[in-house]
Motif scaffolding. Structure first.
Motif, PDB file in Angstrom:
ATOM      1  N   GLY A  39      20.536 -12.623  23.324  1.00 17.73           N
ATOM      2  CA  GLY A  39      19.781 -11.675  23.877  1.00 17.73           C
ATOM      3  C   GLY A  39      18.712 -11.141  23.104  1.00 17.73           C
ATOM      4  O   GLY A  39      18.182 -10.601  22.855  1.00 17.73           O
ATOM      5  N   HIS A  40      17.752 -12.655  23.059  1.00 15.83           N
ATOM      6  CA  HIS A  40      16.436 -12.355  23.654  1.00 15.83           C
ATOM      7  C   HIS A  40      16.028 -13.272  24.401  1.00 15.83           C
ATOM      8  O   HIS A  40      16.762 -14.044  24.862  1.00 15.83           O
ATOM      9  CB  HIS A  40      16.343 -13.216  21.867  1.00 15.83           C
ATOM     10  N   ASP A  41      14.414 -12.560  24.529  1.00 13.01           N
ATOM     11  CA  ASP A  41      13.072 -13.582  25.786  1.00 13.01           C
ATOM     12  C   ASP A  41      13.338 -14.800  24.449  1.00 13.01           C
ATOM     13  O   ASP A  41      12.252 -14.296  23.824  1.00 13.01           O
ATOM     14  CB  ASP A  41      12.977 -12.202  25.646  1.00 13.01           C
ATOM     15  N   THR A  44       9.029 -14.456  25.167  1.00 13.94           N
ATOM     16  CA  THR A  44       8.356 -14.201  24.106  1.00 13.94           C
ATOM     17  C   THR A  44       8.420 -14.940  22.265  1.00 13.94           C
ATOM     18  O   THR A  44       7.099 -13.976  22.221  1.00 13.94           O
ATOM     19  CB  THR A  44       8.158 -12.960  24.292  1.00 13.94           C
ATOM     20  N   SER A  66       8.995 -14.463  32.357  1.00 15.97           N
ATOM     21  CA  SER A  66       9.657 -13.727  31.065  1.00 15.97           C
ATOM     22  C   SER A  66      10.728 -13.587  31.525  1.00 15.97           C
ATOM     23  O   SER A  66      11.851 -13.234  30.752  1.00 15.97           O
ATOM     24  CB  SER A  66       9.064 -11.813  31.338  1.00 15.97           C
ATOM     25  N   ALA A  67      11.306 -13.252  33.039  1.00 12.68           N
ATOM     26  CA  ALA A  67      13.287 -13.922  33.382  1.00 12.68           C
ATOM     27  C   ALA A  67      12.990 -14.676  33.065  1.00 12.68           C
ATOM     28  O   ALA A  67      14.720 -14.180  32.725  1.00 12.68           O
ATOM     29  CB  ALA A  67      12.971 -13.014  34.850  1.00 12.68           C
ATOM     30  N   GLY A  69      13.045 -16.396  30.520  1.00 14.69           N
ATOM     31  CA  GLY A  69      13.134 -16.312  29.483  1.00 14.69           C
ATOM     32  C   GLY A  69      14.327 -14.839  28.907  1.00 14.69           C
ATOM     33  O   GLY A  69      14.991 -15.662  27.866  1.00 14.69           O
ATOM     34  N   ARG A  70      14.349 -14.601  29.570  1.00 11.87           N
ATOM     35  CA  ARG A  70      15.329 -13.291  28.903  1.00 11.87           C
ATOM     36  C   ARG A  70      17.025 -13.845  29.379  1.00 11.87           C
ATOM     37  O   ARG A  70      17.766 -13.545  28.666  1.00 11.87           O
ATOM     38  CB  ARG A  70      15.115 -12.020  29.588  1.00 11.87           C
ATOM     39  N   MET A  71      16.653 -14.757  30.504  1.00 10.50           N
ATOM     40  CA  MET A  71      17.923 -15.151  30.777  1.00 10.50           C
ATOM     41  C   MET A  71      19.005 -16.468  30.250  1.00 10.50           C
ATOM     42  O   MET A  71      19.820 -16.910  29.640  1.00 10.50           O
ATOM     43  CB  MET A  71      17.708 -15.251  32.325  1.00 10.50           C
ATOM     44  N   GLY A  73      17.623 -16.565  27.127  1.00  9.36           N
ATOM     45  CA  GLY A  73      18.689 -16.782  25.552  1.00  9.36           C
ATOM     46  C   GLY A  73      19.566 -15.065  25.689  1.00  9.36           C
ATOM     47  O   GLY A  73      19.806 -15.031  24.508  1.00  9.36           O
ATOM     48  N   SER A  74      20.073 -15.369  26.895  1.00  9.98           N
ATOM     49  CA  SER A  74      21.254 -14.502  27.298  1.00  9.98           C
ATOM     50  C   SER A  74      22.150 -15.285  26.462  1.00  9.98           C
ATOM     51  O   SER A  74      23.040 -16.726  26.317  1.00  9.98           O
ATOM     52  CB  SER A  74      21.761 -13.903  28.291  1.00  9.98           C
ATOM     53  N   VAL A 572      16.224 -10.539  17.790  1.00 11.38           N
ATOM     54  CA  VAL A 572      16.628  -9.897  18.207  1.00 11.38           C
ATOM     55  C   VAL A 572      16.648  -8.513  18.146  1.00 11.38           C
ATOM     56  O   VAL A 572      16.446  -7.727  17.483  1.00 11.38           O
ATOM     57  CB  VAL A 572      17.878 -10.159  18.750  1.00 11.38           C
TER      58      VAL A 572
END
Length: 572
Positions: A39-41, A44, A66-67, A69-71, A73-74, A572
């Protein structure tokens, strides 16, 4: 005289009442365990990476990835990474009717990972973006590749080979025109079909053979001309070919003119399968998601890429690009490992306080963090050199720096990764030794990039070859490290000592590893002194730039350890 009375004996202490045994329900309540790092990027959260993107790219590039990075870390992406490795690829040689098909089936999670990697432009997309005028296409792709590799390292192999194939294909304008748009596509289109029917394609590579390894001039696979210009049939065996379901392979074979490069399609234009037998899938160390195979050719159709006898020079462009991905991949492994370690110690208590507050644990995490940041800084500098743009630098310098810094970084960063990941794993204790923690996969994968595309010796000797044949590369190295001259006395001395090593030609080959190590460390030191926070640069110069550095992680002598630990710990 009567004996005196003996002193009164103290009453024995009363035993503490027995502590009540925990109930079954209480036993099943988890305490003092770090929560999952999801749940973190990952972009970043990685300050070294995001700062390098801004340094060599722009805020737009950082926003664009950024997209990814978010995905990456999901929880969903992490689960797909584990499933892809838990369910190994399966080879089917014949169908139910006895037809030879040589197909490899992958778990759906493999395809999920591949679809997103291709969709985010991590394959060959940057080459077309660069031609369209994008100044930071390779920096964007490098940062995205590092971030997405946090999910699972195995599927990065076909992504990397597809990226790397484009420079080699430019040796033949017609073949480049046929294949590059499909390789640069952001559509993942798996399955064996003629290339004209596909919306996207992937590339593999077959260089090594049983008797040769890195010595590709010892290859015995033979290419025989057909009656069609530029068309040959191949006859031989390839010892390592990853991703055998890819649409095309760049391979080497012997012709009358010597070692020659060929484009080998998996499917022929008429819809039939090329005569390519997948002998077996390798049972290898590291990831299990990717299928590494042996291939046999017997009348396999291929098309010459470049001139006869110039195969090594042709395919070396692909090798250079995959070496960059070796550095990016190893830097990503380091970052994922130190993220897991720093996250764990920030949430785990022992002996009365958090592990992260223990001075010795701070020493270990800070040391791992500095190593990771140095690897990231050098990897992203190389990506900027591919773009040919680095603030105010001329393209001639960038090309020469790329030539010398690639084998330097490939040698050093990939060599450091196994030690780094092993120490990070130990920070988790027994928790790090079980598969669910992902640390065992990172540990098994850590040696790969030091072997792939030339072992340590091959790259150290390539440094000597470049220095001996291309004097401009030494000028580029001196210029690049010289940008930090006067900022740190330890770095200045390390540069001077390394230049002295360059003058010792009598023992150059036997000392090649030492020279490559020192040159790489000076490059990393220069980058950190110029761009990293003072506490990071200070620790690096103090610990790495002595006459030798071979100590264990966590033996730092001073420095602002807490600040470095806080910089690297995900939130997170």
């Amino acid at each position: 005289m009567a004996p005196s009375n003996p002193p009164a004996q103290a009453a024995p202490p009363q035993a503490a009442p027995p502590q009540a045994a925990p109930s079954r329900r209480e036993l099943r309540v988890t305490a003092n365990q770090a929560p999952p790092l999801v749940g973190h990027d990952v972009v970043t959260a990685d300050r070294a990476l995001s700062e390098a993107v801004l340094r060599h790219g722009s805020t737009e590039v950082l926003d664009d990835i950024s997209a990814i990075g978010r995905m990456a870390g999901s929880a969903e992406a992490r689960e797909h990474g584990q499933l892809a490795n838990a369910h190994h690829p399966e080879l089917t040689s014949y169908d139910r009717y006895g037809n030879r098909i040589d197909e490899v089936a992958f778990h759906p999670s493999w395809h999920w990972l591949m679809e997103r990697a291709v969709g985010h432009g991590l394959a060959a997309t940057p080459w077309e973006q660069q031609e369209a005028g994008s100044p930071h296409a390779h920096v964007r792709r490098a940062a995205g590749f590092m971030a997405w590799s946090h999910t699972e390292p195995g599927h990065g192999c076909p992504i990397s080979m597809t990226y790397a194939a484009v420079p080699a294909l430019r040796a033949d304008a017609a073949l480049a025109q046929e294949w590059t748009p499909l390789l640069a596509s952001t559509t993942y289109d798996p399955g064996l079909r003629p290339v004209a029917e596909k919306r996207g394609a992937l590339v593999g590579m077959g260089m090594t053979e049983k008797q040769g390894g890195s010595d590709v001039r010892a290859n015995v696979t033979v290419a025989r001309r057909t009656s069609v210009e530029g068309e040959y049939t191949l006859h031989g065996h390839k010892w390592f070919t990853s991703a055998p379901m890819n649409d095309m392979f760049l391979v080497l074979a012997q012709t009358e003119g010597g070692v020659t490069c060929f484009v080998l399609p998996r499917m022929l234009p008429d819809g039939t399968r090329n005569a390519l037998d997948v002998v077996r899938l390798k049972d290898k160390l590291g990831n299990r998601s990717n299928a590494s195979s042996e291939l046999e050719f017997d009348g396999t159709l291929a098309f010459r890429l470049g001139d006869e006898g110039r195969g090594v020079r042709t395919i070396i462009e692909m090798v250079a690009a995959t070496r960059l991905d070796c550095v990016l991949g190893s830097a990503s492994l380091m970052r994922r490992a130190v993220s897991e370690a720093s996250w764990h110690v920030a949430h785990r208590s022992a002996f009365g306080s958090l592990l992260a507050d223990k001075p010795l644990m701070q020493n270990v995490i800070a040391d791992l963090a500095v190593e990771s940041e140095a690897a990231t800084a050098l990897a992203m500098r190389l990506a900027a050199a591919v773009d040919g743009v680095a603030s105010g630098a001329d393209i001639g310098h960038e090309a020469a720096l790329r030539r010398i810094a690639l084998p330097l970084a490939k040698f050093w960063v990939c060599k450091r990764t196994p030690f780094h990941v092993a120490e990070a794993l130990e920070c988790l204790g027994g928790n790090g030794y079980v598969e669910e923690s992902v640390m065992p996969l990172l540990y098994r994968e850590a040696p790969l990039n030091s072997v792939w595309e030339g072992s340590g010796n091959v790259n150290a000797l390539d440094v000597l070859r470049a220095l001996g044949r291309e004097p401009e590369v030494l000028d580029a190295w001196i210029t690049e490290v010289g940008l930090a001259r006067g900022s740190d006395a330890r770095l200045d001395k390390a540069i001077d000592d390394t230049l002295a090593l360059l003058g010792d030609t009598a023992t150059s080959e036997v000392s090649a590893r030492r020279l490559a190590s020192r040159m790489a460390l000076c490059l990393q030191g220069s980058l950190l002194v110029r761009f990293a926070p003072p506490e990071v640069a200070d620790i690096f110069c103090a610990s790495r730039l002595g006459t030798s550095y071979g100590g264990v992680f966590g033996a730092l002598d001073g420095g602002d350890l807490r600040a470095v630990v806080e910089r690297v710990t995900p939130t997170v």
